[in-house]
Design a protein around this motif. Structure first.
Motif, PDB file in Angstrom:
ATOM      1  N   MET A 243       0.853  -1.199   0.000  1.00  0.00           N
ATOM      2  CA  MET A 243       0.000   0.000   0.000  1.00  0.00           C
ATOM      3  C   MET A 243       0.881   1.237   0.000  1.00  0.00           C
ATOM      4  SD  MET A 243      -2.832  -1.309   2.793  1.00  0.00           S
ATOM      5  CE  MET A 243      -3.881   0.130   2.603  1.00  0.00           C
ATOM      6  N   ILE A 244       1.880   1.254  -0.888  1.00  0.00           N
ATOM      7  CA  ILE A 244       2.818   2.382  -0.838  1.00  0.00           C
ATOM      8  C   ILE A 244       2.191   3.673  -1.333  1.00  0.00           C
ATOM      9  CG2 ILE A 244       4.734   0.758  -1.143  1.00  0.00           C
ATOM     10  CD1 ILE A 244       5.181   2.042  -3.903  1.00  0.00           C
TER      11      ILE A 244
ATOM     12  N   SER B  24      -1.579   0.972  -5.733  1.00  0.00           N
ATOM     13  CA  SER B  24      -2.401   2.193  -5.701  1.00  0.00           C
ATOM     14  C   SER B  24      -1.575   3.468  -5.807  1.00  0.00           C
ATOM     15  CB  SER B  24      -3.233   2.246  -4.408  1.00  0.00           C
ATOM     16  OG  SER B  24      -4.054   1.115  -4.285  1.00  0.00           O
ATOM     17  N   ILE B  25      -0.554   3.452  -6.661  1.00  0.00           N
ATOM     18  CA  ILE B  25       0.266   4.668  -6.776  1.00  0.00           C
ATOM     19  C   ILE B  25      -0.440   5.743  -7.600  1.00  0.00           C
ATOM     20  CG2 ILE B  25       2.385   3.319  -6.537  1.00  0.00           C
ATOM     21  CD1 ILE B  25       2.961   3.911  -9.483  1.00  0.00           C
TER      22      ILE B  25
ATOM     23  N   SER C 245       1.845  -2.777 -12.955  1.00  0.00           N
ATOM     24  CA  SER C 245       0.535  -3.401 -13.117  1.00  0.00           C
ATOM     25  C   SER C 245      -0.420  -3.052 -11.985  1.00  0.00           C
ATOM     26  CB  SER C 245       0.688  -4.931 -13.158  1.00  0.00           C
ATOM     27  OG  SER C 245       1.677  -5.330 -14.051  1.00  0.00           O
ATOM     28  N   ARG C 246      -1.684  -2.904 -12.334  1.00  0.00           N
ATOM     29  CA  ARG C 246      -2.769  -2.705 -11.365  1.00  0.00           C
ATOM     30  C   ARG C 246      -2.515  -1.536 -10.403  1.00  0.00           C
ATOM     31  NH1 ARG C 246      -6.413  -6.755 -11.711  1.00  0.00           N
ATOM     32  NH2 ARG C 246      -5.754  -8.680 -12.750  1.00  0.00           N
TER      33      ARG C 246
ATOM     34  N   ASN D 299      -4.467  -1.257 -16.016  1.00  0.00           N
ATOM     35  CA  ASN D 299      -4.280   0.096 -15.490  1.00  0.00           C
ATOM     36  C   ASN D 299      -5.301   1.099 -16.011  1.00  0.00           C
ATOM     37  OD1 ASN D 299      -2.147   0.980 -13.574  1.00  0.00           O
ATOM     38  ND2 ASN D 299      -0.877  -0.353 -14.826  1.00  0.00           N
ATOM     39  N   LEU D 300      -6.388   0.620 -16.597  1.00  0.00           N
ATOM     40  CA  LEU D 300      -7.430   1.512 -17.118  1.00  0.00           C
ATOM     41  C   LEU D 300      -6.895   2.431 -18.217  1.00  0.00           C
ATOM     42  CD1 LEU D 300      -9.031   2.548 -13.682  1.00  0.00           C
ATOM     43  CD2 LEU D 300      -9.694   0.647 -15.168  1.00  0.00           C
TER      44      LEU D 300
END
Length: 265
Positions: free
Chosen positions: A15-16, A43-44, A68-69, A94-95
């Motif tokens: 969770m960086i 979640s960067i 990724s993701r 990554n949308l």
């Protein structure tokens, strides 16, 4: 990052966030040994990828970056400029849509180091595929393009096929789980008649049907470089299977052919 031994850092599934990406970017400004950085599922976001992109301009050792993701979207892809050392960039899930694909394609036109670009499980449609195809006409280093699980249709396949005709470096193209259908397969088969570098082509789950399989079988009669062809889950049926079977009598290069789940009796 004063360490002078570590070459691979895997921080996957933590969770960086963007703040963690900022801290890592500061370290990368002075580090001269790290070659692989894996930040999958962290979640960067857009802000995190922006700071990493800035540091990539100065860093001269990192060759592999997995993002990724991370929900970077088109804005994140637009800010991500490939540098002169990165060889592998993974932007899986990554949308990223057509606008992001356009931005990446602009970078690829001048980039001379990236060999692998992974864009699987994004939102790229025909326009994005068209942009990437333009990059393939100019780029001379990319060997692997992964577009598995997008929304590319027959027009996108046509654009990519036109790029494959003059391209002399791409060896692996993943187009599985798109919507190219028979007309897309027919377009790609025309490219295979002249292309002499592609060795792996994945068209699985694309509804190419018997007509698409027949077109590809015709191309395989003259193509002498393709070694792996994945056509699983394409409803090619008995007619498509028969066409491919006839081709195998004369083709002497194909070593792997995947036809599972194709309604073959």
């Amino acid at each position: 990052m004063a360490n002078s031994i570590l070459i691979t850092l895997d921080l996957s599934t933590n969770m960086i966030g963007p703040n963690g990406a900022l801290a890592l970017s500061e370290a990368l400004k002075t580090n001269s040994t790290l070659t692989s950085l894996i930040l999958t599922y962290n979640s960067i976001g857009v802000n995190g990828v922006r700071v990493l992109s800035e540091v990539l301009k100065a860093n001269s050792t990192l060759t592999t970056l997995y993002l990724s993701r991370n929900s970077i979207g088109d804005n994140g892809a637009q800010s991500l400029k490939t540098n002169s050392t990165l060889t592998t960039l993974n932007l899986h899930a990554n949308l990223v849509g057509d606008n992001g694909a356009r931005a990446l394609s602009e970078s690829l036109k001048t980039n001379s180091t990236l060999t692998t670009l992974i864009l699987m499980n994004n939102s790229i449609e025909d326009d994005g595929a068209q942009a990437l195809s333009e990059a393939l006409k100019a780029n001379s280093t990319l060997t692997t393009l992964h577009l598995f699980i997008n929304s590319i249709g027959s027009n996108g396949a046509l654009a990519l096929s036109e790029a494959l005709k003059p391209n002399s470096t791409l060896t692996t193209l993943f187009l599985g789980c798109n919507w190219i259908k028979a007309s897309g397969a027919q377009a790609l088969s025309e490219a295979l008649k002249t292309n002499s570098t592609l060795t792996t082509l994945n068209l699985s789950n694309n509804s190419i049907g018997s007509n698409g399989a027949q077109a590809l079988s015709e191309a395989l009669k003259t193509n002498s470089t393709l070694t792996t062809l994945d056509l699983h889950r394409n409803m090619i049926g008995d007619i498509g299977a028969q066409a491919l079977s006839d081709t195998l009598k004369s083709n002497s290069t194909l070593t792997t052919l995947d036809l599972h789940d194709n309604s073959i009796v």
